[in-house]
Design a protein around this motif. Structure first.
Motif, mmCIF file in Angstrom:
data_model
loop_
_atom_site.group_PDB
_atom_site.id
_atom_site.type_symbol
_atom_site.label_atom_id
_atom_site.label_comp_id
_atom_site.label_asym_id
_atom_site.label_seq_id
_atom_site.Cartn_x
_atom_site.Cartn_y
_atom_site.Cartn_z
ATOM 1 N N GLU A 102 57.446 30.219 72.854
ATOM 2 C CA GLU A 102 57.728 31.641 73.066
ATOM 3 C C GLU A 102 57.739 32.450 71.771
ATOM 4 O O GLU A 102 57.702 33.690 71.801
ATOM 5 N N LEU A 103 57.764 31.777 70.622
ATOM 6 C CA LEU A 103 57.809 32.485 69.340
ATOM 7 C C LEU A 103 56.535 32.297 68.515
ATOM 8 O O LEU A 103 56.462 32.794 67.388
ATOM 9 N N ARG A 104 55.555 31.622 69.062
ATOM 10 C CA ARG A 104 54.388 31.262 68.257
ATOM 11 C C ARG A 104 53.605 32.451 67.723
ATOM 12 O O ARG A 104 53.168 32.455 66.573
ATOM 13 N N ASP A 105 53.420 33.479 68.525
ATOM 14 C CA ASP A 105 52.670 34.645 68.046
ATOM 15 C C ASP A 105 53.367 35.294 66.866
ATOM 16 O O ASP A 105 52.722 35.668 65.875
ATOM 17 N N GLU A 106 54.682 35.437 66.952
ATOM 18 C CA GLU A 106 55.430 36.063 65.872
ATOM 19 C C GLU A 106 55.477 35.158 64.640
ATOM 20 O O GLU A 106 55.368 35.630 63.504
ATOM 21 N N ILE A 107 55.634 33.859 64.849
ATOM 22 C CA ILE A 107 55.620 32.914 63.725
ATOM 23 C C ILE A 107 54.281 32.986 63.000
ATOM 24 O O ILE A 107 54.229 33.033 61.765
ATOM 25 N N ASP A 108 53.183 33.019 63.753
ATOM 26 C CA ASP A 108 51.854 33.090 63.140
ATOM 27 C C ASP A 108 51.692 34.381 62.343
ATOM 28 O O ASP A 108 51.105 34.381 61.249
ATOM 29 N N ARG A 109 52.196 35.484 62.881
ATOM 30 C CA ARG A 109 52.088 36.768 62.185
ATOM 31 C C ARG A 109 52.856 36.731 60.871
ATOM 32 O O ARG A 109 52.352 37.151 59.822
ATOM 33 N N VAL A 110 54.089 36.218 60.911
ATOM 34 C CA VAL A 110 54.891 36.126 59.693
ATOM 35 C C VAL A 110 54.253 35.160 58.698
ATOM 36 O O VAL A 110 54.180 35.439 57.497
ATOM 37 N N ASN A 111 53.768 34.029 59.185
ATOM 38 C CA ASN A 111 53.123 33.048 58.304
ATOM 39 C C ASN A 111 51.925 33.648 57.573
ATOM 40 O O ASN A 111 51.713 33.388 56.382
ATOM 41 N N ASP A 116 49.750 34.856 52.442
ATOM 42 C CA ASP A 116 48.834 35.647 51.627
ATOM 43 C C ASP A 116 49.513 36.301 50.439
ATOM 44 O O ASP A 116 48.971 36.294 49.320
ATOM 45 N N THR A 117 50.707 36.845 50.648
ATOM 46 C CA THR A 117 51.324 37.636 49.589
ATOM 47 C C THR A 117 52.463 36.935 48.854
ATOM 48 O O THR A 117 52.826 37.354 47.751
ATOM 49 N N VAL A 118 53.039 35.879 49.433
ATOM 50 C CA VAL A 118 54.159 35.192 48.789
ATOM 51 C C VAL A 118 53.774 33.772 48.395
ATOM 52 O O VAL A 118 53.677 33.451 47.200
ATOM 53 N N ASN A 119 53.541 32.873 49.371
ATOM 54 C CA ASN A 119 53.193 31.483 49.042
ATOM 55 C C ASN A 119 51.997 31.420 48.091
ATOM 56 O O ASN A 119 52.036 30.739 47.063
ATOM 57 N N GLY A 160 63.195 35.377 65.564
ATOM 58 C CA GLY A 160 64.193 35.039 66.572
ATOM 59 C C GLY A 160 65.537 34.733 65.929
ATOM 60 O O GLY A 160 65.835 35.144 64.806
ATOM 61 N N ASN A 161 66.355 33.981 66.629
ATOM 62 C CA ASN A 161 67.690 33.651 66.122
ATOM 63 C C ASN A 161 67.817 32.155 65.848
ATOM 64 O O ASN A 161 68.878 31.569 65.996
ATOM 65 N N ARG A 162 66.680 31.545 65.440
ATOM 66 C CA ARG A 162 66.678 30.106 65.188
ATOM 67 C C ARG A 162 65.768 29.767 64.017
ATOM 68 O O ARG A 162 64.864 30.533 63.661
ATOM 69 N N LEU A 163 66.025 28.624 63.427
ATOM 70 C CA LEU A 163 65.191 28.131 62.341
ATOM 71 C C LEU A 163 63.809 27.774 62.885
ATOM 72 O O LEU A 163 63.689 27.066 63.878
ATOM 73 N N THR A 164 62.766 28.257 62.231
ATOM 74 C CA THR A 164 61.404 27.948 62.643
ATOM 75 C C THR A 164 60.559 27.562 61.439
ATOM 76 O O THR A 164 61.003 27.620 60.281
ATOM 77 N N GLU A 165 59.339 27.210 61.745
ATOM 78 C CA GLU A 165 58.359 26.864 60.720
ATOM 79 C C GLU A 165 58.212 27.974 59.680
ATOM 80 O O GLU A 165 57.997 27.708 58.487
ATOM 81 N N ALA A 166 58.332 29.223 60.099
ATOM 82 C CA ALA A 166 58.192 30.350 59.176
ATOM 83 C C ALA A 166 59.242 30.283 58.069
ATOM 84 O O ALA A 166 58.947 30.576 56.900
ATOM 85 N N ASP A 167 60.450 29.893 58.408
ATOM 86 C CA ASP A 167 61.512 29.780 57.414
ATOM 87 C C ASP A 167 61.235 28.640 56.440
ATOM 88 O O ASP A 167 61.453 28.775 55.225
#
Length: 255
Positions: A102-111, A116-119, A160-167
């Motif tokens: 349910e969070l994959r689209d947002e995770i991909d956007r943040v990633n 591109d700009t940080v990592n 979201g309100n949980r730890l994800t791959e983006a973090d």
């Protein structure tokens, strides 16, 4: 995170010497690193050549090694983290999901933004060969950090309100920021510690189970400062900064 601790019968995750030579990282005795217990390789290059005898590219980390086939499965961090998230559930804790549907689209956007700009942004700035390229990368980096600082004032995690791959992906750069990227890569408009929310967020993630023990600031600094001779020809490694990743319990109250 917990999955990694369950994979010792599947992959070799030996710590390697942070000083990288012409043959790649060395498996040598030292504080926080040691010999390769699976294949007895002296250098990571040997794993690449065992996988492809004709390999003549760069020896990079991370590496996911398959003990059964005796070859490297993958050496791309973004792909390895996805593999470890689901492909090895029977060997680890299947309840840990850093890439929930349910969070994959947002995770991909943040990633995409963070990569591109940080990592990658710190490397664009650090290895820029002209003033214009450096300034563009450095400004884009801090624009994103400013944006993340604002968002993390309202929520504990990036998505979201949980730890994800983006973090997890952002943490690897943030934990290195003040010790390396601020000085060595000239990303010095501000320090991470100048961002109350980002600094608290980094400390919060540091104290999640299985995270802090993977961080060795001495290894981090020795690798960057001692191997990038085009940037730091003397190889001198700075003593500072003096960082303490104190817990940040107030972030647990954020939604």
């Amino acid at each position: 995170m917990r999955n990694l601790k369950k994979l010792q019968d599947v992959v070799s995750m030996s710590a390697v010497d942070p000083i990288r030579g012409e043959r790649g990282w060395a498996f040598s005795e030292g504080e926080g690193h040691g010999p390769d217990p699976v294949n007895g390789f002296a250098y990571l290059e040997e794993a690449y050549l065992a996988s492809d005898p004709g390999f003549d590219g760069r020896v990079t980390v991370p590496v996911l090694w398959d003990r059964e086939s005796g070859a490297i499965v993958n050496n791309e961090s973004s792909e390895i983290i996805r593999m470890l998230n689901g492909a090895f559930d029977k060997h680890g804790d299947g309840s840990v999901d850093l890439y929930p549907l349910e969070l994959r689209d947002e995770i991909d956007r943040v990633n995409d933004l963070v990569y591109d700009t940080v990592n990658n942004g710190v490397y664009k700035a650090g290895f820029a060969s002209n003033q214009k390229a450096y300034e563009e990368a450095c400004r884009a980096l801090f624009q994103t950090l400013d944006r993340l600082e604002d968002g993390l004032a309202r929520q504990r995690y990036l998505v979201g309100n949980r730890l994800t791959e983006a973090d997890v992906r952002l943490f690897t750069t943030l934990v290195r920021f003040d010790p390396v990227y601020h000085g060595h890569f000239k990303c010095n408009i501000r320090q991470l510690k100048d961002y109350p929310n980002l600094w608290g967020y980094t400390r919060d993630l540091f104290h999640h189970p299985g995270v802090g023990e993977t961080v060795n600031l001495d290894h981090i600094k020795r690798h960057y400062y001692a191997t990038h001779t085009a940037i730091n020809p003397t190889g001198v490694v700075p003593l500072g900064p003096d960082l303490t990743f104190d817990p940040c319990p107030e972030r647990s109250y954020l939604g």
